[in-house]
Design an enzyme around this catalytic site. Sequence first.
Site, PDB file in Angstrom:
ATOM      1  N   HIS A 142       1.617 -25.580  12.094  1.00  0.00           N
ATOM      2  CA  HIS A 142       1.155 -25.966  10.755  1.00  0.00           C
ATOM      3  C   HIS A 142       0.711 -27.426  10.697  1.00  0.00           C
ATOM      4  CE1 HIS A 142       5.427 -27.354  10.214  1.00  0.00           C
ATOM      5  NE2 HIS A 142       4.833 -28.287   9.481  1.00  0.00           N
ATOM      6  N   ASP A 167       5.055 -20.691  14.853  1.00  0.00           N
ATOM      7  CA  ASP A 167       4.669 -22.049  14.434  1.00  0.00           C
ATOM      8  C   ASP A 167       4.642 -22.987  15.644  1.00  0.00           C
ATOM      9  OD1 ASP A 167       3.980 -24.120  12.786  1.00  0.00           O
ATOM     10  OD2 ASP A 167       6.009 -24.465  12.019  1.00  0.00           O
ATOM     11  N   SER A 221       7.743 -32.523  11.178  1.00  0.00           N
ATOM     12  CA  SER A 221       7.238 -31.261  11.694  1.00  0.00           C
ATOM     13  C   SER A 221       6.684 -31.467  13.092  1.00  0.00           C
ATOM     14  CB  SER A 221       6.120 -30.736  10.785  1.00  0.00           C
ATOM     15  OG  SER A 221       6.647 -30.265   9.575  1.00  0.00           O
TER      16      SER A 221
END
Length: 611
Positions: free
Chosen positions: A414, A462, A560
Amino acid sequence: MKLKLLFFCLFLAVLLIPAESKHKHKKDHEPRGHGKHGGRQKIKLTFEDIIGDVLFKDTSDDDDDEDDDFNLEWLFELQEPDGRCTPNPCRNNGVCQEKGKRNFKCDCPEPFRGRKCDKGPRRCRRGLCGRGECVLTSSPPFYQCKCKWPFQPPDCKHIAVCEPNPCQNGGQCIQEGNNFDCQCPEGFRGRFCHVGPNDCYVDDGETYRGNVSETEDGYDCLYWNSHFILENGRDPFNSFEDSDGLGPHNFCRNPDGDSRPWCFFRKGHKLFWDYCDVTRCPKPTKAPTEVVPTVPQPTSVEPPSTTASPSETTEVPQVITKPTEVPVVPELTTKPTEGPVIPSATAEPQQFQTCGQPQPRKTLTRIYGGLKVSPGAIPWQVSVQEKPKNSQLSYRHVCGGVLISSCWVLTAGHCIEPNKDMRVVMGSMALDRLDPAAQTVEVEDTILHENYRKTTEAVYNDIALLKLKGTEGFCANETQFVKTACLPDAQLPDGMECTISGWGATEESDYGSSHLLDANVLLISQEKCSEPKIYGSVLDPSMFCAGHLLGGVDSCQGDSGGPLTCKNNGDHVIYGLVSWGDQCGKKNKPGVYTRVTHFLDWIRSKTQATP
């Protein structure tokens, strides 16, 4: 008019909400830390700030349970391991004994206690020191109160603003209600005029022994023997002084080989660190000299008090200059490396032949792990940065990543956005200023997993790869501060302690941390994390949970795509990537990570198939 005033107050309240509170309102199942980094603002501590500080609660009758919450996240009960004694869940040399199939008992050495021998004797209770900081000492009563002026010793509960005069070196105290300002003589500075005209550091400040005790932003430094920063469970009954200049004081030091002196400071219950408001010594025109202040007493930056005991009396250090053989500090003329660094033919065999072997300059053995990262301790951590395609705008940090080879970085799926120019910065501990050892390399190609999918409940598959620009297989150059993490080759046991790292930037916050942070988390079993009260059936085999089921440290402290690494057979392996979670640090909502072992074949097929 009243309505306008109400809206104005609400507007101010929105502006003043701290980053930590914004994390708590994170949207459910949101990817972690995909945000930006911003600026800082100079602060000045006031009487009202001291009165409003949650840590200075004016009571001394807190019970044991409340005191546990006071001692930072590391004192929360963590996710229990499977009941096995390997790895040993007992801390501080506790002996683990297995009991049944899923239980264990720790025999704790004195003076430690608790289920995992992780709790030492309680000397500093909330409210014990009134409006002051409680520090640990090696002699009875094993603590001492360091008052926030204008509160006076010994218990920091009584106020005297300018009598006695808190300003040192002839400074004049100017009273404004319960606040004060010190008007310092020429050449002196600091809140108490305690910093002399020759107070400066040379090289990286490792030998600095001056009196600066504030960060660049104006926060008061914590004492190095503060119970708030000493490692949880470590025996406090020993000397706090060492060759790195640490001791029972709050002066800035550089004990871990960083680029300049720094210190810990506190905001509420949160512990932070930052570089100090200390200047570099100017180039000498003749023989170089080094400023060597006398070693101050533990209370040397506290204003004198006519009612204080002899141990509380302030000594003003005398500044002494003497010749030294310290070389002249050259001006920084080299820029961080741009683009690929191609080693010479003789150096090629040594490039990235090993993985997962950090070489930190120095380690902070007595200071809280999980906050201050020593230079070189996480050399595979990278900052993934982007800007609009072909624009003249500046790059901004958006995600973390991990270097797995000279030309490949692993990150979260992402983190990949269309129509962006991307680059990675390696070997730098800070986002707001690049270290001299930093390497900046552009991204040539992004490879997003073919089955990447984001829903309102979770983020699936992811994972992504960034191919760096280089020549003949060389992109990043291996140094003490730039190394690769190993790929895992097997599942690791539940309950194992691993490390997450990053700069903590989030969409809800205009800034994360300007410095690299890390934190320890425990691997949580898939069965436990799939319980209805946690994440239920949304988890699939490509994900796993790690953290503390009772809340506390979470991947909001990372970014992230940043690494979750575990030490396995002596090597640090990249076991997970920060992916998503339900809010931040919430009970029964630990962080969710991409399970790297699930994608080993995919990683190898992409990195080996692409020349």
